[in-house]
Design a protein around this motif. Structure first.
Motif, short mmCIF file in Angstrom:
data_model
loop_
_atom_site.label_atom_id
_atom_site.label_comp_id
_atom_site.label_asym_id
_atom_site.label_seq_id
_atom_site.Cartn_x
_atom_site.Cartn_y
_atom_site.Cartn_z
N UNK B 350 0.85 -1.20 0.00
CA UNK B 350 0.00 0.00 0.00
C UNK B 350 0.88 1.24 0.00
N UNK B 351 0.33 2.30 -0.59
CA UNK B 351 0.97 3.62 -0.54
C UNK B 351 -0.09 4.60 -0.06
N UNK B 352 0.31 5.55 0.80
CA UNK B 352 -0.63 6.58 1.24
C UNK B 352 0.04 7.94 1.19
N UNK B 353 -0.75 8.97 0.88
CA UNK B 353 -0.21 10.33 0.82
C UNK B 353 -1.14 11.30 1.56
N UNK B 354 -0.56 12.23 2.29
CA UNK B 354 -1.33 13.33 2.86
C UNK B 354 -0.44 14.56 2.88
N UNK B 355 -1.02 15.74 2.77
CA UNK B 355 -0.19 16.94 2.76
C UNK B 355 -0.98 18.16 2.37
N UNK B 356 -0.27 19.25 2.18
CA UNK B 356 -0.90 20.52 1.81
C UNK B 356 -0.40 20.91 0.42
N UNK B 357 -1.23 20.61 -0.58
CA UNK B 357 -0.79 20.80 -1.97
C UNK B 357 -0.76 22.28 -2.34
N UNK B 358 -1.55 23.08 -1.65
CA UNK B 358 -1.55 24.51 -1.91
C UNK B 358 -2.53 24.90 -2.99
N UNK B 359 -2.74 26.17 -3.31
CA UNK B 359 -2.10 27.29 -2.61
C UNK B 359 -2.71 27.57 -1.24
N UNK B 360 -3.95 27.12 -0.98
CA UNK B 360 -4.55 27.36 0.33
C UNK B 360 -4.21 26.25 1.32
N UNK B 361 -4.72 26.37 2.55
CA UNK B 361 -4.65 25.28 3.52
C UNK B 361 -3.45 25.28 4.43
N UNK B 362 -2.53 26.23 4.25
CA UNK B 362 -1.33 26.23 5.10
C UNK B 362 -1.63 26.80 6.48
N UNK B 363 -0.87 26.36 7.47
CA UNK B 363 -0.92 26.96 8.81
C UNK B 363 0.50 27.33 9.19
N UNK B 364 0.66 27.96 10.36
CA UNK B 364 2.01 28.36 10.80
C UNK B 364 2.94 27.15 10.87
N UNK B 365 2.43 26.05 11.38
CA UNK B 365 3.28 24.85 11.53
C UNK B 365 3.35 24.03 10.24
N UNK B 366 2.35 24.15 9.40
CA UNK B 366 2.27 23.28 8.23
C UNK B 366 2.19 24.10 6.95
N UNK B 367 3.35 24.35 6.36
CA UNK B 367 3.39 25.21 5.16
C UNK B 367 2.92 24.47 3.90
N UNK B 368 2.59 25.22 2.86
CA UNK B 368 2.27 24.62 1.56
C UNK B 368 3.45 23.78 1.10
N UNK B 369 3.17 22.62 0.57
CA UNK B 369 4.23 21.73 0.08
C UNK B 369 4.63 20.65 1.08
N UNK B 370 4.17 20.80 2.34
CA UNK B 370 4.48 19.75 3.33
C UNK B 370 3.69 18.49 2.96
N UNK B 371 4.36 17.36 3.01
CA UNK B 371 3.71 16.11 2.59
C UNK B 371 4.29 14.92 3.35
#
Lengths: 415, 415
Positions: B350-371
């Motif tokens: 199995x493969x799984x992915x989660x993250x913030x693809x952007x451009x919205x959804x970022x927080x102070x701790x979790x920037x756009x591009x975090x995966x």
């Protein structure tokens, strides 16, 4: 005003070997077009000094703007810098501000500096350095006689960055440009030759205007152009656009530079609807397209990729009897998939796909390219049968587009 | 033997306006390269008679093979046919065998013939007609002095069809060609400048051979070429390839013209393993890539695209507490997603992915591009954190590739 002529020069053996597709040239051409500069020629040449010199000389004769990409990277096969020194008769120089850019760029990524990186700050003495915040190679600008030369690195993200930050603004300033008027009608679900049949008389009637037919695998774009020097014909031009639009209404999904998944996304968002997808034929592509749209999480809840019969039953509640009686590739199955996924995600809308993408899997009754697509909008549903071609990747693409369009028309109650 | 020089001429305003990307040129270049013909130049010109005539004359002077695409369609803005009549000094003629092709093609698709279709059988009198089974416009061949000219329609599927069916075979026959030797090492997960650091001494030691670095967003390809006239150096050439290969072992996923999803597919098939995927960050792209491979239904069972928290819990059994404590974008969540989907589909991997693809959804701790990406192979698992960039589409692509690679290395027990 006479049109400003531009040429694009793409340098790189990888382009001539067909290993890299020249997306940069298309991007640059589009951007220039948007500020009224027409690209007259795109030339791809190898990483060879003589070829570069010859191409630069030719472009200088024909064009007032030359945009050149590639050959500014850190690898040993990049010889553009030397060629530029010869062409413009300038020396190579260490440029401290570029070195700062490189250091900042690498620090930010916690990469340590190596020799190849240091060499990127040694550049031909130019009229203006275009500072690159997305990579380590700077852009360079030269003016010679009446030609503006821009040299950009070959990485697509860096080309976009430098075009937006520097090149377009500089050109708009040099030439005091106003944009030309274009209109776009983006259609899907009708082939080019049928479009021509439907509007042939209008093409004749308004023959003074240019209308380009641009077939894409997703459909055909119609692009109308009113040149900068034809302002007095604007009213007739708008009449032409309106007549074509009226004739082709149901096939037009947008008049803007956007894709079908974006247009559908706006409809869903505007109406406060949610969406889920059940994919067999498209294997995940529908979800991929839908989630390419920024902000799609506002309406897209998710999907089930059900490549096996077992998963169609277990996840989507497709009945074993349906699969046995009609097969996985059938109208009955795709409708149960759509209902199943709508129920699973509790979404307002759903799209489902099943079919034989090929090259394997065909039977006497079910050839490669056969595909059933269903869409649901609350308790209304539509199902459609398609016979696509032999190419697996194309089939998936066409299936995904057809699915988005089926739902768009269902929601908008078109035909 | 002296290299045969080829040029590609792409005709079309849509290419110069940047609306269409020139994939045809890349395809043709690659095919010619494979039979030892080097493309020296690619030129894109507008649908204008004078430009076409000038470009043909220039190409004839420089090259022995000229392949020209575009401008043979049914739309009114295609003026290539008239230009060809002038350049080759031949008349337009009705060609009955082409008309039969058109009829057969349209009948098969149950489309009725219209005037535009009929006109496609009126063609410049050429030395050879290349019959097109994928569309309504034929290919044309002319020989003038020492140059072979091929004219193909602009639709990519038709270009591929005519290249494979006619052009390559004719050229191989004309020139009695043997292929040149190339070796490919396809890497992922290491940037170009690090690759150069790792093998800089080998590049120096074997400098007589050409090694091209070809960065793609999926990784960097290394392409070695042994020219046709350097057969006596083959042993040293093979040594060079072997040394580089040895140095870069763990980053190399294939030595063939194939993508990572294909390489992984072969590993799965070879070992009789099945796969499922749980996608949030990649939104369906992983499933799409995996199912682009013909025969992937042998090992790919399916996937869950879980864009909402509710679907992560409901479909994959991610715990509410995990989501509350660590958030949807976390190592803990992605591991539960991987376990959940493996369990749902009863798959070996199995493969799984989660993250913030952007451009919205970022927080102070979790920037756009975090995966975060997780892979499971039976009861072994790995999880990896990535910080990608600002571009949504690129982020999804990089995430999908990283997921495939994480599983590949886990199965093969690499690092």
């Amino acid at each position: 005003m006479k049109a400003i002529k531009a040429e694009i020069l793409s340098i790189g053996n990888e382009l001539l070997a067909g290993i890299t597709i020249n997306t940069n040239a298309a991007y640059i051409a589009k951007q220039l077009h948007s500020i009224g500069i027409e690209v007259q020629r795109i030339t791809v040449i190898p990483d060879q000094t003589e070829e570069i010199l010859q191409a630069l000389a030719g472009a200088q004769q024909r064009a007032q703007v030359v945009i050149c990409t590639g050959g500014l990277g850190p690898t040993p096969d990049d010889i553009t810098k030397q060629a530029l020194c010869r062409f413009f008769d300038v020396p190579l120089e260490f440029e401290p501000t570029v070195f700062e850019d490189v250091q900042r760029f690498l620090n930010h990524r916690r990469i340590s500096l190596n020799q190849a990186n240091r060499e990127q700050a040694v550049i031909p003495k130019c009229d203006l350095v275009l500072h690159n915040h997305r990579g380590t190679a700077p852009g360079l600008y030269f003016k010679r006689h009446n030609t503006h030369f821009f040299f950009l690195p070959g990485v697509p993200g860096e080309v976009r960055h430098l075009m937006q930050k520097d090149v377009l603004a500089l050109l708009a300033e040099f030439y005091r440009l106003k944009p030309i008027t274009t209109r776009l009608l983006r259609t899907t679900g009708i082939p080019e030759s049928r479009l021509i049949d439907k509007i042939g008389d209008l093409l004749e009637q308004y023959r003074q205007f240019r209308l380009a037919f641009l077939p894409r695998f997703r459909g055909v774009d119609l692009r109308f152009t009113l040149p900068q020097d034809a302002e007095q014909e604007r009213k007739t031009f708008e009449e032409f656009v309106a007549s074509v639009k009226n004739r082709l209404q149901k096939y037009i999904f947008t008049e803007e530079e956007k894709e079908l998944e974006e247009a559908l996304g706006e409809i869903l968002k505007g109406k406060g609807l949610t969406l889920s997808v059940a994919e067999s034929f498209t294997g995940g592509l529908l979800g991929d397209l839908i989630t390419n749209v920024p902000g799609s999480s506002a309406y897209f809840l998710g999907g089930a990729v059900t490549y096996s019969n077992a998963s169609k039953m277990q996840l989507l509640g497709v009945k074993q009897q349906t699969l046995q009686t009609f097969g996985a590739v059938s109208q009955e199955t795709v409708l149960e998939m759509a209902r199943g996924v709508q129920n699973l995600f509790k979404s307002d809308c759903a799209i489902a796909t099943t079919g034989i993408a090929g090259p394997g899997g065909a039977t006497a009754q079910k050839p490669v390219g056969l595909c059933y697509i269903a869409a649901r909008f609350k308790d209304k549903e539509r199902v459609k049968k398609f016979q696509f071609g032999a190419d697996r990747i194309m089939n998936k693409q066409r299936g995904a587009i057809a699915g988005l369009e089926l739902l768009r028309r269902l929601i908008l109650n078109i035909e």
